[in-house]
Design an enzyme around this catalytic site. Structure first.
Site, PDB file in Angstrom:
ATOM      1  N   GLU A 125       0.820  -1.207   0.000  1.00  0.00           N
ATOM      2  CA  GLU A 125       0.000   0.000   0.000  1.00  0.00           C
ATOM      3  C   GLU A 125       0.857   1.262   0.000  1.00  0.00           C
ATOM      4  O   GLU A 125       0.575   2.222  -0.701  1.00  0.00           O
ATOM      5  CB  GLU A 125      -0.911  -0.036   1.240  1.00  0.00           C
ATOM      6  CG  GLU A 125      -1.734   1.221   1.478  1.00  0.00           C
ATOM      7  CD  GLU A 125      -2.855   1.407   0.454  1.00  0.00           C
ATOM      8  OE1 GLU A 125      -3.014   0.511  -0.391  1.00  0.00           O
ATOM      9  OE2 GLU A 125      -3.522   2.446   0.504  1.00  0.00           O
ATOM     10  N   ASP A 126       1.931   1.269   0.791  1.00  0.00           N
ATOM     11  CA  ASP A 126       2.630   2.525   1.075  1.00  0.00           C
ATOM     12  C   ASP A 126       4.033   2.637   0.487  1.00  0.00           C
ATOM     13  O   ASP A 126       4.691   3.658   0.679  1.00  0.00           O
ATOM     14  CB  ASP A 126       2.759   2.716   2.600  1.00  0.00           C
ATOM     15  CG  ASP A 126       1.400   2.868   3.276  1.00  0.00           C
ATOM     16  OD1 ASP A 126       0.449   3.258   2.568  1.00  0.00           O
ATOM     17  OD2 ASP A 126       1.298   2.589   4.475  1.00  0.00           O
TER      18      ASP A 126
END
Ligand code: MN
Length: 726
Positions: free
Chosen positions: A115-116
């Site tokens: 996600e990051d």
């Protein structure tokens, strides 16, 4: 032995310690590159906790996951100013302490990378395999739910489906939420409140359902502090006053310890403080807190049988509060929880609650599905645990029964608002019950569920044709609420002409039933009109229970105490291997001589006698209940050498050829009809009373079953008063 078992008194939620760990982890993470050939210092705690549960675990994969996570998150900071890597590390430590498996921990270290950071799912799959990739993907999707539109129903629904195949995704999600809640203080108050509410409405019920008590209690306290700061402060003041005072539980614990030592039972006796929310609840219930209300005694033993031995000693040497006794070993909760609960009166009348369990039960009580490790691995502990609970509800830890149901009905709920509303309602129900089907299976239902819910749970859309039910062998209306341990049999119409009545919605508590009924009624608007609002030609369940249908606490005729039956001069009596105990013939299987019979001591000391082949006998044996020897006092005396005359009442829904079919069933069983009366139909129900002559009393149960199998017949019972004498 796991760390949890070796030091079971240590609560898993120790916020103080966790904060210290976190600071340390933060510093360690800043110390720069890791040497290739030894474990990075930063995951030392994780490795230690993991080894305590899984001594043979391969730690190199954790090491590799840490190196990837640390390098990809490098430069990112949390809102608190700490390096981002402290978050996945803390989440993984929570899971490791609960006893999660290596795969779960690997995925947990990587849970925010896709996600990051630049890391891709393909990369995770290449380096760590499909399973880790699947888990990371599931958590990534769930993350978007929480931090995007928190309560957007459609998204949540999709996510639930995405993770539904594997509860390990939810385990990671819960630990992730716990760490985020612990560090919520840096957020704006509105955001804190918003996140706390979602935690309260969705994550805490999930933790409860997955049996992860340790996470649930800490999440509850964190939410309590944010949403009810004043109450929280008041509770905190009460608890610290109690901590400063002399704890009356200490004295009771000491005398329990010496009692058990004298009895030669090896056990640990610990005092478990209640968490804040629990203290708050007790205070709400009792008004005022007594010293013994702030904690409970926890008695830990080695074997299941020791639990009952401890219970016996406590109930002998102390005054027990019998109403507090609950046996969650014989009947585990839906979330795997097992323990004996009781309460004893200590010195000066103080009542102390006591939990009795084995070390293994304790681990499951604290960590729930997380403690089951890899649900696919057939290791000894998991396999033993699964076979121990023989019903489908608990057999598959990746898909607990409630989750399967959730996934089933989300497919039929086309409207996502309905789905969201029903999901929250379903999660808000705090416990489940297990009811037994007459075919030997079980149904897991929310507390308060009725026969309508059982019908849809068992038959799906076929339940539209349900015309009645038998609960514990007796006729009951479809609106009858079911209790844990009831046996339920649903009666379906033979033809396809019937449909649900709108009134069923008043009794449907499960989303599955509500959705199915609403869908059917929407498709048949003509059935919602008119004075009866139901389909006019459909057989309808009786509005009132039939005359001899169960009333609360009324004892069915077959379940009459033996003495009463004896006084009537006709019913058989039973001798059991428990002298002086009251004896009952079980209502579920109605034994008659010369049936083979077995007894079981039930709560209160009475012995209930079942036919050998009654499913209840197998169930009792399965859970380790000891059978009590039982035999007929006079196996021939009742039926005698002469024939047997008996009066039976058959209750039915009126239909053509009913009388012909009933008399044919009677004739096939070689019984002769001495007399018969048929009462005029009322509300489509008919009552036939037959006095029959049987060649042998042994044929009676078979005859009654044959009559019950006649379409339209919903109950056959022996008349209370014989209409003819021998
Ligand atoms: Mn996270």
């Amino acid at each position: 032995m796991s760390a949890e078992a070796a030091n079971p008194g240590a609560p898993l939620r120790k916020r103080g310690r966790a904060r210290i760990d976190l600071r340390r982890l933060g510093r360690v993470a800043l110390l720069g590159p890791v040497s290739r050939d030894r474990l990075p210092d930063a995951i030392g705690h994780v490795a230690e906790a993991h080894r305590a549960h899984c001594p043979d675990a391969d730690l190199t994969v954790l090491s590799r996951a840490y190196v990837l996570a640390e390098s990809s998150h490098r430069g990112q900071m949390r809102k608190s100013g700490e390096p981002y890597i402290t978050h996945p590390l803390a989440v993984t430590l929570i899971l490791a302490e609960l006893g999660a498996g290596t795969t779960t921990l690997t995925a947990s270290l990587l849970h925010d990378t896709v996600e990051d950071t630049e890391v891709t799912l393909d990369q995770v799959r290449e380096e760590f395999g499909d399973e880790v990739c699947y888990l990371v993907d599931g958590v990534t999707k769930l993350e978007k739910v929480d931090y995007g539109a928190a309560a957007e129903p459609e998204t949540f629904r999709k996510m639930l489906v995405a993770t539904g195949n594997d509860v390990r995704v939810m385990s990671i999600k819960l630990a992730d939420r716990l760490h985020n809640m612990r560090t919520l203080g840096v957020m704006r108050p509105e955001k804190q409140a918003r996140i706390a509410k979602v935690t309260r409405d969705v994550l805490i019920p999930l933790a409860e359902r997955l049996g992860v008590q340790a996470l649930k209690t800490e999440l509850e306290d964190l939410v309590f502090a944010i949403l009810h700061p004043e109450e929280y402060e008041r509770t905190r003041a009460l608890i610290s006053a109690w901590e400063d005072a002399q704890d009356p539980l200490t004295e009771i614990a000491d005398s329990v310890r010496s009692t058990l030592r004298e009895a030669g039972i090896s056990a640990e006796v610990l005092i478990r403080p209640r968490h804040f929310v629990s203290v708050h609840r007790v205070r709400g219930k009792r008004g005022e807190m007594r010293g013994t209300d702030f904690g409970r005694l926890l008695v830990l033993v080695g074997e299941d049988a020791d639990c009952y031995a401890v219970l016996g000693e406590l109930h002998t040497c102390f005054t027990p509060v019998i109403s507090e006794f609950k046996d969650f070993i014989a009947a585990p909760k839906f979330n795997l929880y097992q323990s004996l609960h009781t309460a004893v009166v200590g010195p000066e009348g103080a009542v102390a609650e006591v939990l009795i369990r084995t070390h293994r039960m304790h681990k499951v009580a604290e960590a729930g599905v997380v403690a089951l490790g890899n649900p696919y691995a057939q290791d000894a502990t998991t396999a033993a645990h699964q076979t121990e609970s023989s019903d489908g509800e608990r057999a598959d830890p990746t898909r607990p029964g409630w989750l399967s149901r959730l996934l089933d009905w989300q497919e039929s709920a086309t409207d996502s608002d309905t789905f969201w509303a029903t999901l929250r309602a379903d999660l808000a129900q705090d416990r489940e019950i297990t009811v037994f089907r007459t075919d030997g299976g079980t149904l897991g239902l929310p507390a308060g569920a009725s026969c309508v819910d059982a019908a849809y749970a068992q038959y799906g859309d076929e339940a539209h044709g349900c015309i009645g039910a038998r609960v514990n062998g007796r006729l009951a209306t479809l609106g009858t609420a079911l209790n844990d341990g009831d046996t339920v049999q649903l009666l379906l119409a033979q033809d396809a002409s019937s449909g649900p009545s709108p009134e069923w919605l008043d009794h449907a508590r499960t989303p599955a039933a509500r959705i199915a009924i609403t869908t059917w009624l929407d498709a048949h608007p003509e059935c919602v009109q008119g004075p009866h609002r139901g389909r006019p030609d459909a057989p309808r369940p009786p509005a009132q229970p039939a005359e001899d249908a169960p009333r609360p606490h009324a004892r069915p005729a077959e379940d009459a105490p033996n003495s009463r039956a004896g006084a009537a001069g006709r019913a058989p009596t039973v001798a059991v291997g428990a002298p002086g105990a009251p004896v009952r013939l079980a209502g579920c299987c109605t034994p008659v001589p010369p049936d083979g019979i077995t007894g079981f001591t039930v709560r209160g000391g009475a012995v209930t006698v079942h036919r050998e082949e009654c499913p209840a006998v197998a169930r009792m044996r399965e859970v380790g209940r000891t059978a009590v020897e039982a035999r007929w006092n006079d196996p021939d005396g009742w039926s005698g050498t002469a024939d047997c005359r008996v009066t039976l009442v058959a209750e039915s829904f009126g239909r053509p050829r009913l009388l012909a079919d009933l008399t044919e069933a009677i004739a096939t069983a070689e019984a002769a009809i001495v007399s018969a009366t048929v009462e005029p139909p009322s509300e489509q129900r008919v009552r036939h009373t037959y006095t029959l002559q049987l060649p042998d009393a042994a044929g009676l149960p078979g005859l009654m079953r044959a009559m019950r199998d006649v379409p339209g017949v919903y109950d056959v019972s022996r008349a209370q008063q014989p209409t003819a004498t021998r």
